[in-house]
Design a protein around this motif. Structure first.
Motif, PDB file in Angstrom:
ATOM      1  N   TYR A  81       9.709   0.448  16.200  1.00 34.50           N
ATOM      2  CA  TYR A  81      10.932  -0.305  15.901  1.00 34.50           C
ATOM      3  C   TYR A  81      12.060   0.633  15.505  1.00 34.50           C
ATOM      4  CZ  TYR A  81       7.696  -4.106  16.328  1.00 34.50           C
ATOM      5  OH  TYR A  81       6.753  -4.964  16.838  1.00 34.50           O
ATOM      6  N   LYS A  82      13.272   0.166  15.712  1.00 29.63           N
ATOM      7  CA  LYS A  82      14.450   1.019  15.560  1.00 29.63           C
ATOM      8  C   LYS A  82      14.804   1.261  14.090  1.00 29.63           C
ATOM      9  CE  LYS A  82      19.347   1.302  16.939  1.00 29.63           C
ATOM     10  NZ  LYS A  82      20.001   1.196  15.639  1.00 29.63           N
ATOM     11  N   ASP A  83      14.756   0.185  13.271  1.00 28.09           N
ATOM     12  CA  ASP A  83      15.214   0.334  11.895  1.00 28.09           C
ATOM     13  C   ASP A  83      14.327  -0.482  10.959  1.00 28.09           C
ATOM     14  OD1 ASP A  83      16.097  -2.386  11.993  1.00 28.09           O
ATOM     15  OD2 ASP A  83      17.977  -1.748  12.902  1.00 28.09           O
ATOM     16  N   PRO A  84      14.488  -0.303   9.646  1.00 32.57           N
ATOM     17  CA  PRO A  84      13.642  -1.012   8.681  1.00 32.57           C
ATOM     18  C   PRO A  84      13.711  -2.528   8.803  1.00 32.57           C
ATOM     19  CG  PRO A  84      14.846   0.755   7.597  1.00 32.57           C
ATOM     20  CD  PRO A  84      15.409   0.643   8.975  1.00 32.57           C
ATOM     21  N   ASP A  85      14.900  -3.057   9.121  1.00 31.57           N
ATOM     22  CA  ASP A  85      15.059  -4.501   9.253  1.00 31.57           C
ATOM     23  C   ASP A  85      14.166  -5.043  10.382  1.00 31.57           C
ATOM     24  OD1 ASP A  85      16.074  -7.048   8.799  1.00 31.57           O
ATOM     25  OD2 ASP A  85      17.780  -6.754  10.134  1.00 31.57           O
ATOM     26  N   GLU A  86      14.212  -4.388  11.551  1.00 28.83           N
ATOM     27  CA  GLU A  86      13.370  -4.803  12.678  1.00 28.83           C
ATOM     28  C   GLU A  86      11.889  -4.638  12.348  1.00 28.83           C
ATOM     29  OE1 GLU A  86      14.155  -2.942  16.389  1.00 28.83           O
ATOM     30  OE2 GLU A  86      16.222  -3.647  16.530  1.00 28.83           O
ATOM     31  N   PHE A  87      11.563  -3.530  11.701  1.00 23.81           N
ATOM     32  CA  PHE A  87      10.169  -3.262  11.351  1.00 23.81           C
ATOM     33  C   PHE A  87       9.619  -4.372  10.459  1.00 23.81           C
ATOM     34  CE2 PHE A  87       6.661  -1.613   8.963  1.00 23.81           C
ATOM     35  CZ  PHE A  87       6.029  -0.696   9.782  1.00 23.81           C
ATOM     36  N   MET A  88      10.399  -4.734   9.440  1.00 26.79           N
ATOM     37  CA  MET A  88       9.940  -5.725   8.476  1.00 26.79           C
ATOM     38  C   MET A  88       9.742  -7.086   9.135  1.00 26.79           C
ATOM     39  SD  MET A  88       9.233  -4.732   5.432  1.00 26.79           S
ATOM     40  CE  MET A  88      10.429  -3.508   4.981  1.00 26.79           C
ATOM     41  N   LYS A  89      10.628  -7.449  10.049  1.00 31.58           N
ATOM     42  CA  LYS A  89      10.510  -8.745  10.729  1.00 31.58           C
ATOM     43  C   LYS A  89       9.262  -8.814  11.607  1.00 31.58           C
ATOM     44  CE  LYS A  89      15.362 -10.191  11.078  1.00 31.58           C
ATOM     45  NZ  LYS A  89      16.002  -9.146  10.290  1.00 31.58           N
ATOM     46  N   ASN A  90       8.884  -7.682  12.207  1.00 31.13           N
ATOM     47  CA  ASN A  90       7.795  -7.690  13.166  1.00 31.13           C
ATOM     48  C   ASN A  90       6.435  -7.339  12.569  1.00 31.13           C
ATOM     49  OD1 ASN A  90       8.924  -8.045  16.134  1.00 31.13           O
ATOM     50  ND2 ASN A  90      10.433  -6.817  15.008  1.00 31.13           N
ATOM     51  N   LEU A  91       6.399  -6.401  11.631  1.00 29.03           N
ATOM     52  CA  LEU A  91       5.106  -5.953  11.105  1.00 29.03           C
ATOM     53  C   LEU A  91       4.883  -6.307   9.641  1.00 29.03           C
ATOM     54  CD1 LEU A  91       4.717  -2.460  12.832  1.00 29.03           C
ATOM     55  CD2 LEU A  91       3.787  -4.668  13.525  1.00 29.03           C
ATOM     56  N   GLY A  92       5.956  -6.551   8.906  1.00 33.24           N
ATOM     57  CA  GLY A  92       5.805  -7.031   7.543  1.00 33.24           C
ATOM     58  C   GLY A  92       5.622  -5.955   6.490  1.00 33.24           C
ATOM     59  N   ALA A  93       5.577  -6.412   5.241  1.00 34.18           N
ATOM     60  CA  ALA A  93       5.575  -5.522   4.084  1.00 34.18           C
ATOM     61  C   ALA A  93       4.289  -4.717   3.952  1.00 34.18           C
ATOM     62  CB  ALA A  93       5.823  -6.328   2.812  1.00 34.18           C
ATOM     63  N   ASP A  94       3.143  -5.335   4.255  1.00 34.97           N
ATOM     64  CA  ASP A  94       1.878  -4.610   4.096  1.00 34.97           C
ATOM     65  C   ASP A  94       1.816  -3.393   5.018  1.00 34.97           C
ATOM     66  OD1 ASP A  94       1.030  -6.369   2.181  1.00 34.97           O
ATOM     67  OD2 ASP A  94      -0.142  -7.619   3.556  1.00 34.97           O
ATOM     68  N   GLU A  95       2.254  -3.574   6.258  1.00 33.26           N
ATOM     69  CA  GLU A  95       2.256  -2.448   7.188  1.00 33.26           C
ATOM     70  C   GLU A  95       3.270  -1.390   6.752  1.00 33.26           C
ATOM     71  OE1 GLU A  95       1.078  -0.020  10.137  1.00 33.26           O
ATOM     72  OE2 GLU A  95       0.123  -1.912   9.540  1.00 33.26           O
ATOM     73  N   PHE A  96       4.379  -1.844   6.164  1.00 33.85           N
ATOM     74  CA  PHE A  96       5.390  -0.885   5.701  1.00 33.85           C
ATOM     75  C   PHE A  96       4.824  -0.035   4.561  1.00 33.85           C
ATOM     76  CE2 PHE A  96       9.229   0.535   3.498  1.00 33.85           C
ATOM     77  CZ  PHE A  96       9.978   0.988   4.567  1.00 33.85           C
ATOM     78  N   ARG A  97       4.020  -0.653   3.696  1.00 33.67           N
ATOM     79  CA  ARG A  97       3.398   0.115   2.616  1.00 33.67           C
ATOM     80  C   ARG A  97       2.466   1.190   3.181  1.00 33.67           C
ATOM     81  NH1 ARG A  97       3.299  -5.138   0.394  1.00 33.67           N
ATOM     82  NH2 ARG A  97       4.726  -5.315  -1.385  1.00 33.67           N
ATOM     83  N   LYS A  98       1.778   0.871   4.270  1.00 34.24           N
ATOM     84  CA  LYS A  98       0.930   1.875   4.909  1.00 34.24           C
ATOM     85  C   LYS A  98       1.778   3.023   5.448  1.00 34.24           C
ATOM     86  CE  LYS A  98      -2.580  -1.503   6.358  1.00 34.24           C
ATOM     87  NZ  LYS A  98      -3.222  -2.168   7.526  1.00 34.24           N
ATOM     88  N   ARG A  99       2.946   2.696   5.996  1.00 39.66           N
ATOM     89  CA  ARG A  99       3.839   3.747   6.503  1.00 39.66           C
ATOM     90  C   ARG A  99       4.351   4.622   5.352  1.00 39.66           C
ATOM     91  NH1 ARG A  99       5.446   2.972  12.031  1.00 39.66           N
ATOM     92  NH2 ARG A  99       3.781   1.684  12.912  1.00 39.66           N
ATOM     93  N   ILE A 100       4.569   4.003   4.190  1.00 38.27           N
ATOM     94  CA  ILE A 100       4.992   4.782   3.016  1.00 38.27           C
ATOM     95  C   ILE A 100       3.910   5.784   2.642  1.00 38.27           C
ATOM     96  CG2 ILE A 100       5.385   4.648   0.518  1.00 38.27           C
ATOM     97  CD1 ILE A 100       7.018   2.132   0.968  1.00 38.27           C
ATOM     98  N   ASP A 101       2.661   5.311   2.592  1.00 39.29           N
ATOM     99  CA  ASP A 101       1.550   6.204   2.241  1.00 39.29           C
ATOM    100  C   ASP A 101       1.407   7.342   3.253  1.00 39.29           C
ATOM    101  OD1 ASP A 101       1.008   4.606   0.075  1.00 39.29           O
ATOM    102  OD2 ASP A 101      -0.547   3.429   1.092  1.00 39.29           O
ATOM    103  N   ALA A 102       1.742   7.053   4.524  1.00 36.34           N
ATOM    104  CA  ALA A 102       1.582   8.055   5.582  1.00 36.34           C
ATOM    105  C   ALA A 102       2.864   8.832   5.864  1.00 36.34           C
ATOM    106  CB  ALA A 102       1.116   7.363   6.870  1.00 36.34           C
ATOM    107  N   ALA A 103       3.894   8.643   5.057  1.00 37.78           N
ATOM    108  CA  ALA A 103       5.183   9.313   5.302  1.00 37.78           C
ATOM    109  C   ALA A 103       4.999  10.823   5.391  1.00 37.78           C
ATOM    110  CB  ALA A 103       6.174   8.958   4.199  1.00 37.78           C
ATOM    111  N   GLU A 104       5.765  11.435   6.273  1.00 41.72           N
ATOM    112  CA  GLU A 104       5.583  12.850   6.597  1.00 41.72           C
ATOM    113  C   GLU A 104       6.381  13.748   5.669  1.00 41.72           C
ATOM    114  OE1 GLU A 104       5.550  15.550  10.697  1.00 41.72           O
ATOM    115  OE2 GLU A 104       6.694  13.677  10.622  1.00 41.72           O
ATOM    116  N   ASN A 105       5.737  14.785   5.194  1.00 37.44           N
ATOM    117  CA  ASN A 105       6.430  15.816   4.402  1.00 37.44           C
ATOM    118  C   ASN A 105       7.664  16.287   5.160  1.00 37.44           C
ATOM    119  OD1 ASN A 105       6.878  18.895   4.092  1.00 37.44           O
ATOM    120  ND2 ASN A 105       5.764  18.366   2.229  1.00 37.44           N
ATOM    121  N   SER A 106       8.800  16.377   4.466  1.00 43.97           N
ATOM    122  CA  SER A 106      10.076  16.643   5.148  1.00 43.97           C
ATOM    123  C   SER A 106      10.080  17.983   5.879  1.00 43.97           C
ATOM    124  CB  SER A 106      11.230  16.585   4.146  1.00 43.97           C
ATOM    125  OG  SER A 106      11.081  17.575   3.145  1.00 43.97           O
ATOM    126  N   PHE A 107       9.410  18.995   5.329  1.00 45.89           N
ATOM    127  CA  PHE A 107       9.406  20.291   6.003  1.00 45.89           C
ATOM    128  C   PHE A 107       8.609  20.215   7.300  1.00 45.89           C
ATOM    129  CE2 PHE A 107       7.826  24.639   6.729  1.00 45.89           C
ATOM    130  CZ  PHE A 107       9.041  25.296   6.823  1.00 45.89           C
TER     131      PHE A 107
END
Length: 598
Positions: free
Chosen positions: A336-362
């Motif tokens: 999905y393109k942005d957080p708004d689209e992501f939330m509408k399609n996959l929801g908060a639980d999946e977003f929390r998984k993406r937070i846990d898997a967020a990539e180190n900036s370097f």
């Protein structure tokens, strides 16, 4: 507005400027002072100086300067009274009721008026959204999946703009046209006169950290241009030092904030249960905004669009966050393109998984770098390793850099020793890449009043005397306050001569009510000059500066007294003092010598 001097001194003394500024700006000690990136303009190299001895700050890039009260006024967009109250509370000092001088009262009333206009405009837009004329706006917001509670929490509204009804509404409330225009909710042209700036737009009130409306963003209905229109900067609205949604996010009590690109992304995040989301305000993310985030969070998750522009912004802003000593990671929102689209399609639980898997900036930066090389080709892979080694220069701390060298070596199957030697060779050659691409710095503000050889010499002398009491003791035998140019230099000199301690300088700054005056006063105690090598040369340099100030004073006085038959004695006395000074000898303790660039 007036507080007794002893109370103001108590507030200043109870708030060490290094501690206060350090809670907003990442500072490093260099010599006697502390330096960091200026929060008042974008820059790559630190030119923002904080003096623990003088208890003042000064930016050599944009000319901003002052004491701890001034800093809080500029950074938080506080009035004088608000800044004093905040610092008093920080130090546990009980304040008496403030008294107002006439000019201070006018300034405070004008600021309050601008806040009041924005509040009334927000109320007007809010009610318009809920009226028949706001039906298009309500359909849009509900179509984006926003609940009535969310629309209420963010104070969303609608600007119809028909007949410039907002301007008429504000006039009826008693606000003058010039203040309505200055607030940013109205515009002016010869054909229409004063008229509503926003029309046919869903309105997003922008609030400061204290929940006061300071501006607006408006999203057009339909295909009109521009898609988003924001308030201009005003005396109460600085886009580079505010963040959308911060007044709500600061209550989230989490050390991890989510940085988004737009208003709707923030709102969608909050509605989905992520109240720590904020966004910059229609401009490139700034070091000032990074400093604000540092007050509330230790780690920032970048939740940007997954397109090319979003990836470039993530790369750029990782560098800004790193320079502010903030950890950052990058969220993967694909497909999905942005957080708004992501939330509408996959929801908060999946977003929390993406937070846990967020990539180190370097590692995100390295993954983006990989796209420029043929990683399945030995030559391309070697070139990539060299570039990666250069980028390891962003870590100035040796232990942190070592940890990243090990991690990069493991991830890309590089011999750890070889990578360490490669980083070392680039360090010696000065080829380390210290930061990723950054936005171009804003042009520094033009310093008030201009710098002439006369004022430069006076600033050199005041700075030198403030930093060496022995120099002051010698110079004050020849140079008096009246030898300084009229206006700010003379006022500063009079105050300094009365109490020539570095700690008194913060109080001297407070004498001046206007920000531009405080900047100029701070300049006089932060002059950059380079001392020559050796005591004899330094003593000659001091003699030359003192002589220059005295000669300028003599010329000014002679011009003032020209044609006055009673001024002969004073002119003779002035010439005699100048002749004595020409043969005077100054002594400098080189152990206290200082050297500054410039």
């Amino acid at each position: 507005m007036y507080y007794p001097d002893e109370i103001l001194e108590q507030v200043r003394a109870g708030n060490d400027i290094v501690d206060v500024v350090g809670s907003y700006v990442h500072l490093k000690k260099q010599g006697a002072n502390y330096f960091g990136l200026c929060p008042f303009h974008n820059e790559k190299s630190p030119s923002f100086s904080v003096s623990a001895d003088k208890q003042i700050f000064y930016c050599f890039g944009c000319g901003a300067g002052g004491n701890v009260i001034t800093f809080l006024m500029k950074y938080e967009n506080y009035s004088f009274q608000e800044a004093v109250k905040a610092l008093a509370e920080r130090a546990g000092i009980r304040l008496p009721e403030a008294e107002y001088g006439e000019e201070a009262k006018k300034r405070e009333q004008h600021r309050r008026e601008l806040f009041d206009i924005n509040r009334e405009a927000a109320t007007y837009y809010y009610r318009m959204l809920r009226s028949p004329r706001g039906a298009a706006g309500m359909r849009y917001l509900e179509g984006r999946g926003l609940t009535a509670e969310t629309i209420h929490r963010f104070g969303l509204g609608f600007a119809d703009g028909s007949g410039s009804d907002l301007v008429a509404f504000l006039r009826k409330k008693g606000f003058p046209d010039d203040s309505i225009l200055e607030s940013g909710v109205a515009a002016y042209d010869e054909k229409r006169g004063l008229h509503d700036k926003f029309w046919n737009r869903v309105m997003f009130p922008i609030m400061d950290v204290n929940s006061r409306v300071i501006g607006f963003g408006g999203r057009v209905m339909g295909d009109g241009k521009p898609k988003y229109l924001n308030s201009p900067e005003t005396p109460i609205f600085d886009k580079g030092r505010n963040l959308y949604g911060l007044h709500l996010a600061k209550r989230s009590r989490t050390e991890q904030f989510i940085l988004c690109e737009g208003y709707m992304d923030v709102i969608a995040m909050h509605q989905a249960g992520f109240p720590q989301a904020v966004a910059s305000l229609g401009t490139a993310f700034t070091s000032g905004q990074a400093s604000i985030l540092k007050r509330y969070a230790k780690e920032i998750l970048l939740s940007y669009d997954s397109d090319e522009a979003g990836m470039r912004a993530a790369l750029r802003n990782n560098g800004i966050l790193r320079e502010a000593a903030l950890r950052s990671r990058v969220l993967d929102l694909r497909p999905y393109k942005d957080p708004d689209e992501f939330m509408k399609n996959l929801g908060a639980d999946e977003f929390r998984k993406r937070i846990d898997a967020a990539e180190n900036s370097f590692f995100y930066e390295l993954r983006m770098l990989e796209r420029n090389f043929a990683m399945d080709d030995p030559a391309g892979r070697t070139d990539f390793c060299r570039e990666a080694a250069k980028r390891l220069g962003v870590f100035e701390d040796e232990i942190e850099r070592d940890n990243y060298i090990e991690a990069v070596a493991a991830r890309y199957f590089i011999d750890k020793g070889s990578l360490r030697r490669m980083v070392g060779s680039y360090t010696e050659a000065g080829e380390l890449i210290r930061a990723p691409e950054r936005p171009k710095p804003a042009a520094p503000r033009k310093k008030e009043g201009g710098i002439t050889p006369e004022t430069r010499a006076q600033a050199w002398l005041l700075t030198w005397m403030a930093e060496d009491r022995a120099v002051f003791a010698q110079v004050s035998r020849y140079i008096r306050p009246e030898d300084f140019a009229e206006g700010i230099p003379r006022t500063v000199a009079e105050r300094f001569y009365a109490d020539p301690k570095p700690g008194s300088i913060a109080a001297i700054i407070s004498v001046f009510p206007e920000e531009s005056e405080q900047n100029r006063a701070a300049t006089l105690f932060n002059s950059r000059f380079e001392l020559p090598e050796g005591r004899e040369n330094q003593e000659k340099a001091l003699h030359d500066v003192v002589l220059s100030v005295k000669q300028s004073s003599g010329r000014r006085r002679a011009a003032e007294l020209a044609g006055d038959p009673n001024a002969l004695q004073e002119i003779i006395r002035s010439k005699k003092e100048l002749e004595e000074l020409k043969t005077a000898v100054f002594c400098i303790d080189t152990e206290k010598g200082r050297e500054q660039d410039g």
